[in-house]
Scaffold this active site. Sequence first.
Site, PDB file in Angstrom:
ATOM      1  N   PHE A 251       0.830  -1.205   0.000  1.00  0.00           N
ATOM      2  CA  PHE A 251       0.000   0.000   0.000  1.00  0.00           C
ATOM      3  C   PHE A 251       0.863   1.253   0.000  1.00  0.00           C
ATOM      4  O   PHE A 251       1.799   1.373   0.796  1.00  0.00           O
ATOM      5  CB  PHE A 251      -0.865   0.052   1.271  1.00  0.00           C
ATOM      6  CG  PHE A 251      -2.068  -0.845   1.277  1.00  0.00           C
ATOM      7  CD1 PHE A 251      -3.331  -0.352   0.991  1.00  0.00           C
ATOM      8  CD2 PHE A 251      -1.947  -2.190   1.607  1.00  0.00           C
ATOM      9  CE1 PHE A 251      -4.442  -1.189   1.018  1.00  0.00           C
ATOM     10  CE2 PHE A 251      -3.050  -3.032   1.643  1.00  0.00           C
ATOM     11  CZ  PHE A 251      -4.299  -2.529   1.346  1.00  0.00           C
ATOM     12  N   ASP A 252       0.523   2.187  -0.860  1.00  0.00           N
ATOM     13  CA  ASP A 252       1.015   3.542  -0.719  1.00  0.00           C
ATOM     14  C   ASP A 252       0.356   4.126   0.538  1.00  0.00           C
ATOM     15  O   ASP A 252      -0.642   3.576   1.022  1.00  0.00           O
ATOM     16  CB  ASP A 252       0.617   4.329  -1.976  1.00  0.00           C
ATOM     17  CG  ASP A 252       0.958   5.793  -1.877  1.00  0.00           C
ATOM     18  OD1 ASP A 252       2.091   6.117  -1.482  1.00  0.00           O
ATOM     19  OD2 ASP A 252       0.086   6.628  -2.214  1.00  0.00           O
ATOM     20  N   LEU A 253       0.900   5.219   1.056  1.00  0.00           N
ATOM     21  CA  LEU A 253       0.305   5.830   2.251  1.00  0.00           C
ATOM     22  C   LEU A 253      -0.554   7.045   1.902  1.00  0.00           C
ATOM     23  O   LEU A 253      -1.776   7.010   2.012  1.00  0.00           O
ATOM     24  CB  LEU A 253       1.404   6.236   3.233  1.00  0.00           C
ATOM     25  CG  LEU A 253       0.922   6.942   4.508  1.00  0.00           C
ATOM     26  CD1 LEU A 253       0.070   6.011   5.370  1.00  0.00           C
ATOM     27  CD2 LEU A 253       2.107   7.485   5.298  1.00  0.00           C
ATOM     28  N   ASP A 254       0.094   8.121   1.441  1.00  0.00           N
ATOM     29  CA  ASP A 254      -0.615   9.372   1.177  1.00  0.00           C
ATOM     30  C   ASP A 254      -1.576   9.239   0.011  1.00  0.00           C
ATOM     31  O   ASP A 254      -1.200   8.843  -1.088  1.00  0.00           O
ATOM     32  CB  ASP A 254       0.390  10.484   0.856  1.00  0.00           C
ATOM     33  CG  ASP A 254       1.268  10.848   2.048  1.00  0.00           C
ATOM     34  OD1 ASP A 254       0.847  10.597   3.190  1.00  0.00           O
ATOM     35  OD2 ASP A 254       2.367  11.394   1.825  1.00  0.00           O
TER      36      ASP A 254
END
Length: 219
Positions: free
Chosen positions: A8-11
Amino acid sequence: MRYQYLLFDLDGTITDPKVGITTCVQYALEHFGIHEPDNDKLEPFIGPPLQDSFEQFYHMDAETAKQAVAKYRERFQTVGLYENEIYDGMADLLKTLKEGGCRLAVASSKPTVFVKKILEHFDVAQYFDVVVGSELDGSRTKKEEVVQEALRQLDPKGQASSGQMVMIGDRCFDVQGAKAHHLDSIGVAYGYAAEGELQQAGATFVVDTVQQLKELLTR
């Protein structure tokens, strides 16, 4: 479940960081005498490495951009970090995936130290087996490099097939990072991609909501 290893990417994917990121960019720009009152114009800073963004959007040379990043972090590390909200339904999705036996990683261009604090702040750190970000010295900022390290930690023996893995993110950089390692990608259009950006980048799937993401991942 469709995938067993999920990056997963965060932002713009797990959390909505707009207020914190754009306000810290404003703070950094003010240091250089640049006044940008409209934080909507600063949304393109959400996703790519900061250094690249200061160079691209404000035509700074590498040294000036480096100083801008340092100024940005001056505010971000104490205030901007928490001007952030987790997307509705995301915590439940992560819990469901973890309980279903999936291995989860965060693969972010944000420095690892900040990523971990944000995950802890929103009480979702326990769902991730691996957390990989960039380094404060400016290394490992490219998404391909972040994905490579996340995969190395997530599957250290290299036993999983690429078909069992997926990268989930809201920008073209996430799709490109997945492609560099022959992974499927899921673009989340609820984040900060421009219209058609994820499709043009070649995302395997594009979803509009966290609920659609859950349905795709758990079917």
